[in-house]
Each structure stands twice: as C-alpha cells, then as structure tokens.
Scaffold this active site. Sequence first.
Site, mmCIF file in Angstrom:
data_model
loop_
_atom_site.group_PDB
_atom_site.id
_atom_site.type_symbol
_atom_site.label_atom_id
_atom_site.label_comp_id
_atom_site.label_asym_id
_atom_site.label_seq_id
_atom_site.Cartn_x
_atom_site.Cartn_y
_atom_site.Cartn_z
ATOM 1 N N CYS A 38 -5.846 1.731 18.999
ATOM 2 C CA CYS A 38 -4.770 2.549 19.554
ATOM 3 C C CYS A 38 -5.233 3.982 19.858
ATOM 4 O O CYS A 38 -5.316 4.806 18.952
ATOM 5 C CB CYS A 38 -3.626 2.558 18.531
ATOM 6 S SG CYS A 38 -2.330 3.740 18.842
ATOM 7 N N CYS A 41 -3.089 6.817 18.580
ATOM 8 C CA CYS A 41 -3.175 6.976 17.120
ATOM 9 C C CYS A 41 -4.250 8.001 16.755
ATOM 10 O O CYS A 41 -4.066 8.824 15.855
ATOM 11 C CB CYS A 41 -3.492 5.644 16.447
ATOM 12 S SG CYS A 41 -2.193 4.412 16.619
#
Length: 115
Positions: A38, A41
Amino acid sequence: MPQDSATAGLTKVTDDTFAATVLAADRPVLVDFWAEWCPPCRAISRTLAELAVEFDGAMRFTALNTDENPDTSRAYAVLAAPTLLVFRAGEVVDRVVGARPKHQLREVLRRHLTG
C-alpha cells in the site's frame, strides 16, 4: 515485520499483542492498519511518526500489518489500507480510512485527548 520507513516511530502490534497494547492502554491509542503493498500507507506512516513526537506521552501510536494479522483486522472490519482507528478505554472512538494531510489527522487526534 521489520521496523522500516513504513512503521518507524510506531509501536508494532500483532494479533497476539493487540489486547495488551491497545485495549488495556491507560491512554488513547492510534492504530495504523497498514500493508506492505500500500503506497499511501508508507506516506501516512511518516506523518504519523511526526505526530507521535508531537503527542508524546498523551497518546500511543501503533501499527498493525493487516496481511500478517488478519484476525484483528477482521474483528474491526478493516477493509482498506490505510485505516486508522483511535481507541479509548478499549473502544473504537474514531475511524479514518485513507491517507489524510497532517493537519487533518492532528485535529482528529486532538479531539480524543480531552473528554
């Protein structure tokens, strides 16, 4: 999970340590539900590390890898990464899904330091 730039400055939690670290905490706890795959993230983790310094002592900042800890992720209906949950006295009091600017995250966290 190695401590790297994705979680630097945040306390690692797992399915096994979640209850003791988060639910039993004596202060508010932010949990960053993240994943290796991700990109947002990684970006938000740097912001969270900076906010952890700002909120030092008032709030605990933790990170949980959703791929490695599916039980906790499932228990809190985390369906997207990043998802940030704020806990007080073992209960979820706020949820932020997706990356947000630092000033927005700061405001979310501030409202959970009092009352």
